[in-house]
Design a protein around this motif. Structure first.
Motif, short mmCIF file in Angstrom:
data_model
loop_
_atom_site.label_atom_id
_atom_site.label_comp_id
_atom_site.label_asym_id
_atom_site.label_seq_id
_atom_site.Cartn_x
_atom_site.Cartn_y
_atom_site.Cartn_z
N THR A 145 72.25 24.65 59.49
CA THR A 145 70.89 25.05 59.15
C THR A 145 70.95 26.45 58.55
O THR A 145 72.00 27.09 58.53
N GLY A 146 69.82 26.93 58.06
CA GLY A 146 69.81 28.22 57.40
C GLY A 146 69.90 29.38 58.38
O GLY A 146 69.37 29.33 59.49
N VAL A 147 70.59 30.44 57.97
CA VAL A 147 70.73 31.63 58.79
C VAL A 147 70.58 32.88 57.92
O VAL A 147 70.92 32.87 56.73
N ALA A 148 70.07 33.94 58.52
CA ALA A 148 69.91 35.22 57.83
C ALA A 148 70.39 36.31 58.78
O ALA A 148 69.81 36.51 59.86
N SER A 149 71.45 37.00 58.38
CA SER A 149 72.04 38.04 59.20
C SER A 149 71.53 39.40 58.73
O SER A 149 71.66 39.75 57.55
N SER A 150 70.90 40.15 59.63
CA SER A 150 70.22 41.39 59.27
C SER A 150 71.00 42.60 59.79
O SER A 150 71.44 42.62 60.95
N PHE A 151 71.16 43.60 58.92
CA PHE A 151 71.85 44.84 59.28
C PHE A 151 70.92 46.02 59.05
O PHE A 151 70.27 46.12 58.01
N TYR A 152 70.90 46.92 60.05
CA TYR A 152 70.08 48.13 59.94
C TYR A 152 70.98 49.30 59.58
O TYR A 152 72.05 49.49 60.18
N PHE A 153 70.55 50.09 58.59
CA PHE A 153 71.35 51.21 58.12
C PHE A 153 70.66 52.53 58.46
O PHE A 153 69.46 52.69 58.21
N ALA A 154 71.41 53.48 59.03
CA ALA A 154 70.87 54.80 59.35
C ALA A 154 72.02 55.80 59.43
O ALA A 154 73.05 55.53 60.06
N ASN A 155 71.83 56.95 58.77
CA ASN A 155 72.82 58.03 58.85
C ASN A 155 74.23 57.56 58.51
O ASN A 155 75.20 57.91 59.18
N ASP A 156 74.33 56.76 57.43
CA ASP A 156 75.62 56.25 56.96
C ASP A 156 76.30 55.32 57.94
O ASP A 156 77.52 55.10 57.86
N TRP A 157 75.56 54.77 58.88
CA TRP A 157 76.09 53.78 59.80
C TRP A 157 75.31 52.48 59.63
O TRP A 157 74.13 52.50 59.31
N ALA A 158 75.99 51.37 59.88
CA ALA A 158 75.35 50.05 59.79
C ALA A 158 75.47 49.34 61.13
O ALA A 158 76.54 49.35 61.75
N PHE A 159 74.37 48.75 61.56
CA PHE A 159 74.34 48.09 62.86
C PHE A 159 73.78 46.68 62.71
O PHE A 159 72.73 46.51 62.07
N PRO A 160 74.42 45.66 63.29
CA PRO A 160 73.78 44.34 63.34
C PRO A 160 72.49 44.43 64.16
O PRO A 160 72.46 45.06 65.22
N VAL A 161 71.44 43.84 63.65
CA VAL A 161 70.14 43.88 64.32
C VAL A 161 70.17 42.97 65.55
O VAL A 161 70.76 41.88 65.52
N VAL A 162 69.56 43.42 66.63
CA VAL A 162 69.48 42.61 67.85
C VAL A 162 68.79 41.28 67.53
O VAL A 162 67.74 41.25 66.89
N GLY A 163 69.41 40.18 67.94
CA GLY A 163 68.86 38.85 67.67
C GLY A 163 69.39 38.22 66.41
O GLY A 163 69.13 37.04 66.14
N SER A 164 70.14 38.97 65.61
CA SER A 164 70.71 38.46 64.35
C SER A 164 71.97 37.66 64.65
O SER A 164 72.73 38.01 65.57
N PRO A 165 72.24 36.57 63.90
CA PRO A 165 71.49 36.07 62.75
C PRO A 165 70.23 35.32 63.16
O PRO A 165 70.18 34.69 64.21
#
Length: 214
Positions: free
Chosen positions: A29-49
């Motif tokens: 099925t379809g999935v969307a993986s979300s990443f949050y960017f701040a201060n030159d760092w990238a974090f997988p969003v809680v609950g992602s994908p």
């Protein structure tokens, strides 16, 4: 590199503010993986994908204000997903009624203008236009409109007056002038040119609006 769960990943969309960045694909099925960017760092969003249901992302876009994300087109399904976006956390949530029925198989080439009109091409050679209310799409009168065979990607001119569509199976690029507004929106074909190469699948435009790359 940022790790992604096992899936067939196909499309990347960047929020107008630069964060979040969403990678779409399919894992049955379809999935969307979300990443949050701040201060030159990238974090997988809680609950992602996050699930996009039966809509499997091959193409995707954000609304210009970043409040919504649309994706679909990997499978032969007519479905495409619409999700709300929390720009502060990168969290996604399915809109009421999503996935939506595009009316044509493999909806791709998603683009959205500042009037909230959503554009999509499909490989049967149709251009589809939707108005949106709180992110939920409704087809305009006359949609779908004829386009190039193998239509697979679109891009809007920065001023929103023109839309460009690739014809993958005919090696061409078509330009439309967007006339009218709301439910009376009509795309008027203005020119078609050869791309000079095989299977033109992706089109983008310079910020100046003076150069296209296919």
């Amino acid at each position: 590199p940022l790790p992604l769960p096992a899936a067939a990943w196909c499309t990347v969309a960047v929020h107008p503010t630069g964060s979040p960045v969403i990678v779409g694909g399919t894992s049955g099925t379809g999935v969307a993986s979300s990443f949050y960017f701040a201060n030159d760092w990238a974090f997988p969003v809680v609950g992602s994908p996050f699930s996009t249901g039966s809509a499997t992302p091959y193409s995707s876009t954000f609304s210009p204000d970043g409040g919504y994300y649309y994706a679909g087109g990997f499978s032969i399904s007519t479905a495409f997903a619409g999700l709300s976006v929390d720009a502060g956390t990168g969290t996604l949530a399915m809109l009421p009624g999503s996935p939506f029925d595009s009316g044509g198989a493999r909806p791709t080439g998603f683009a959205m203008d500042y009037e909230g009109r959503l554009y999509s091409a499909d490989q049967s050679g149709r251009l589809r236009i939707f108005t949106t209310t709180d992110g939920v799409p409704s087809p305009v009168a006359g949609s779908p409109f004829p386009s190039l065979p193998g239509s697979i990607d679109t891009v809007l001119h920065p001023d929103g007056e023109f839309l460009f569509v690739t014809g993958r199976t005919v090696n061409q690029l078509q330009a439309f002038r967007i006339s009218g507004s709301g439910d009376a929106t009509v795309p008027q074909a203005t020119s078609t040119v050869a791309t000079g190469g095989l299977y033109p699948s992706i089109v983008t435009i310079a910020r100046s609006g003076r150069l296209l790359f296919v």
